[in-house]
Design an enzyme around this catalytic site. Structure first.
Site, PDB file in Angstrom:
ATOM      1  N   ARG A  37       1.367   4.177 -18.209  1.00  0.00           N
ATOM      2  CA  ARG A  37      -0.027   4.186 -18.664  1.00  0.00           C
ATOM      3  C   ARG A  37      -0.132   4.275 -20.187  1.00  0.00           C
ATOM      4  O   ARG A  37      -1.066   3.728 -20.771  1.00  0.00           O
ATOM      5  CB  ARG A  37      -0.784   5.353 -18.026  1.00  0.00           C
ATOM      6  CG  ARG A  37      -1.066   5.072 -16.574  1.00  0.00           C
ATOM      7  CD  ARG A  37      -1.885   6.169 -15.960  1.00  0.00           C
ATOM      8  NE  ARG A  37      -2.280   5.780 -14.622  1.00  0.00           N
ATOM      9  CZ  ARG A  37      -2.688   6.632 -13.698  1.00  0.00           C
ATOM     10  NH1 ARG A  37      -2.765   7.913 -13.962  1.00  0.00           N
ATOM     11  NH2 ARG A  37      -3.043   6.190 -12.508  1.00  0.00           N
ATOM     12  N   LYS A 199      -9.049   4.056   6.662  1.00  0.00           N
ATOM     13  CA  LYS A 199     -10.375   4.314   7.223  1.00  0.00           C
ATOM     14  C   LYS A 199     -11.365   3.183   7.020  1.00  0.00           C
ATOM     15  O   LYS A 199     -11.511   2.674   5.911  1.00  0.00           O
ATOM     16  CB  LYS A 199     -10.962   5.552   6.533  1.00  0.00           C
ATOM     17  CG  LYS A 199     -10.353   6.854   6.986  1.00  0.00           C
ATOM     18  CD  LYS A 199     -11.343   7.965   6.661  1.00  0.00           C
ATOM     19  CE  LYS A 199     -10.662   9.265   6.403  1.00  0.00           C
ATOM     20  NZ  LYS A 199     -11.271   9.981   5.291  1.00  0.00           N
ATOM     21  N   GLY A 352      -4.106   1.841  -6.303  1.00  0.00           N
ATOM     22  CA  GLY A 352      -3.723   2.683  -5.174  1.00  0.00           C
ATOM     23  C   GLY A 352      -2.506   2.166  -4.440  1.00  0.00           C
ATOM     24  O   GLY A 352      -1.562   1.649  -5.044  1.00  0.00           O
ATOM     25  N   GLY A 375      -9.852   3.916  -7.443  1.00  0.00           N
ATOM     26  CA  GLY A 375     -11.257   4.187  -7.133  1.00  0.00           C
ATOM     27  C   GLY A 375     -12.194   3.250  -7.867  1.00  0.00           C
ATOM     28  O   GLY A 375     -13.150   2.726  -7.299  1.00  0.00           O
TER      29      GLY A 375
HETATM   30  P1  AMP Z   1      -6.312   3.881   2.041  1.00  0.00           P
HETATM   31  O1  AMP Z   1      -6.161   5.038   1.096  1.00  0.00           O
HETATM   32  O2  AMP Z   1      -7.556   3.905   2.858  1.00  0.00           O
HETATM   33  O3  AMP Z   1      -6.057   2.539   1.354  1.00  0.00           O
HETATM   34  O4  AMP Z   1      -5.178   4.062   3.109  1.00  0.00           O
HETATM   35  C1  AMP Z   1      -3.822   4.065   2.817  1.00  0.00           C
HETATM   36  C2  AMP Z   1      -3.116   4.744   3.926  1.00  0.00           C
HETATM   37  O5  AMP Z   1      -3.379   4.087   5.150  1.00  0.00           O
HETATM   38  C3  AMP Z   1      -1.627   4.748   3.772  1.00  0.00           C
HETATM   39  O6  AMP Z   1      -1.188   6.050   3.548  1.00  0.00           O
HETATM   40  C4  AMP Z   1      -1.119   4.208   5.096  1.00  0.00           C
HETATM   41  O7  AMP Z   1      -0.048   4.947   5.630  1.00  0.00           O
HETATM   42  C5  AMP Z   1      -2.318   4.357   6.001  1.00  0.00           C
HETATM   43  N1  AMP Z   1      -2.249   3.420   7.131  1.00  0.00           N
HETATM   44  C6  AMP Z   1      -2.094   2.099   7.089  1.00  0.00           C
HETATM   45  N2  AMP Z   1      -2.000   1.574   8.317  1.00  0.00           N
HETATM   46  C7  AMP Z   1      -2.067   2.604   9.182  1.00  0.00           C
HETATM   47  C8  AMP Z   1      -1.987   2.711  10.589  1.00  0.00           C
HETATM   48  N3  AMP Z   1      -1.814   1.642  11.356  1.00  0.00           N
HETATM   49  N4  AMP Z   1      -2.099   3.944  11.142  1.00  0.00           N
HETATM   50  C9  AMP Z   1      -2.252   5.030  10.359  1.00  0.00           C
HETATM   51  N5  AMP Z   1      -2.330   4.990   9.016  1.00  0.00           N
HETATM   52  C10 AMP Z   1      -2.235   3.789   8.430  1.00  0.00           C
END
Ligand code: AMP
Length: 395
Positions: A37, A199, A352, A375
């Site tokens: 960074r 999510k 991320g 974010g």
């Molecule tokens: P996000 O912060 O919403 O982009 O989510 C990232 C996280 O989603 C990572 O830590 C992944 O391990 C999790 N993830 C991705 N696919 C799955 C899945 N099939 N089941 C559970 N967690 C998941």
């Protein structure tokens, strides 16, 4: 409306307050363990030095919660910056405002640097307190915003300060706005958005906005199972956002009405428990048997997604396709990263997890743009106004 950048103003002899993102990891010995960074901010800093400005650098580091806490001091950053710019004068001020800040700045000649202590040692920073913002502004003649990771926050050093002195974008922010702005406003088509991660609820606003802009929406990761459930498939014990099944149904309908192709997984890598060592197998089709959970997109799905991505002219990707932190379930994310790298169009990876996946897999230099703000890039894709961008002067 396009924002002014450092190139649009005269900075010679001026005191220029630059909000940078020096939120870097510090090791047990008190040294910066990853200086990416800091290195990323150098083009803006170097430009200002070359144009005879007095450069005042301001950043946060960690979450000191509005109190002075030496564990979050920027002193190690000052040390690293001196190593990166060995022939430059760099004064470190032990406070962001007040006598020590003024002293470090008053001592500057043109082409020299002052680095201020962690701005989050002051609780007023995150409250965007106007008196604090005014005090920051009193240190300088011009404000430059170059910390994309914080532009979605209305803090004193990211937004408030811009009410008091002329405010322009540095090169890092300029690049983020140019590339992502073009993708959203005037993309080369076909425009494919790939969304993954855990999510559905986190991505609702992004999906809604992108359905008005893209030609194809690819869904993977944990969020895919809520969509599959909405279509009536069995998903075993996969991640389910049960509050959003209705929403997923509505989105599938909306995509159809708007003629946006929505691609969902057709096969999966499943596991008998959430563990890197779990028993795993690949499903024949979309349905997942009871007692098993979807951990990654399957090979058929990955190949189909990759084929679509390679033909795209614009790709925006945010969120992994599976639990990529566990090696046995990283292949789907890897295939998508590979397809983005092979795509001849403009490829943008949101910050991320997907950004770290692309970097870890060694594809970073084949991607047009990896956003520096997780974010912030998500809020940008949601079509939200980013306070730290809105605060900058229009061209
Ligand atoms: P996000 O912060 O919403 O982009 O989510 C990232 C996280 O989603 C990572 O830590 C992944 O391990 C999790 N993830 C991705 N696919 C799955 C899945 N099939 N089941 C559970 N967690 C998941």
């Amino acid at each position: 409306m396009a924002k002014k950048t450092v190139r649009d103003i005269d900075v010679a002899g001026k005191k220029v307050f630059v909000r940078v993102d020096f939120n870097v990891p510090i090791d047990a010995e008190g040294n910066v363990s990853d200086d990416k960074r800091i290195v990323a901010a150098l083009p803006t800093i170097q430009y200002l030095l070359d144009h005879n400005a007095k450069v005042i650098l301001c950043s946060h580091l960690g979450r000191p919660k509005g109190k002075v806490n030496k564990d979050f001091s920027l002193a190690p950053v000052a040390k690293r910056l001196k190593e990166l710019l060995p022939d430059k004068v760099i004064n470190f001020a032990e406070d962001t405002i007040g006598p020590s800040a003024h002293k470090a700045i008053d001592a500057l000649h043109d082409g020299e640097i002052a680095l201020l202590e962690n701005v989050r040692f002051h609780a007023e920073e995150e409250k965007n307190d106007p008196a604090f913002a005014k005090e920051l502004a009193s240190l300088a003649d011009v404000y430059v915003s170059d910390a994309f990771g914080t532009v979605h926050r209305a803090h004193a050093s990211t937004a408030g300060i811009a009410s008091f002195i002329p405010a322009v974008a540095g090169f890092l922010i300029g690049k983020e706005l140019d590339i992502m702005g073009k993708a959203l406003e005037d993309p080369e088509r076909p425009f494919i958005a790939i969304l993954g991660g855990a999510k559905v609820s986190d991505k609702i606003a992004v999906i809604k906005n992108l359905l008005n802009k893209c030609d194809c929406l690819i869904i993977g990761g944990g969020m895919a199972y809520t969509f599959l459930k909405a279509q009536g498939h069995s998903i075993g014990s996969s991640l389910l956002d049960s509050d959003n099944i209705g929403f997923a149904k509505d989105l599938l309908k909306e995509a159809e009405e708007k003629n946006v192709t929505m691609l969902l997984p057709e096969d999966h890598v499943i596991a008998d428990r959430f563990d890197a060592e779990a028993d795993k197998k690949v499903t024949d089709g979309v349905d997942i048997p009871d007692g098993w959970m979807g951990m990654d997109i399957g090979p058929k799905t990955a190949a189909k997604y990759a084929e679509a991505i390679k033909k795209a002219k614009t790709v925006v990707w945010n969120g992994p396709m599976g639990v990529f932190e566990f090696k046995p379930f990283a292949e789907g994310t890897q295939k998508i990263a590979e397809a983005c790298a092979e795509c001849g169009g403009v490829t943008i990876v949101g910050g991320g997890d997907s950004a770290s996946a692309v970097k870890k897999l060694g594809f970073a230099n084949k991607i047009t743009h990896i956003s520096t703000g997780g974010g912030a890039s998500l809020e940008f894709l949601e079509g939200k106004i980013l306070p730290g961008v809105a605060a900058l002067n229009d061209k």
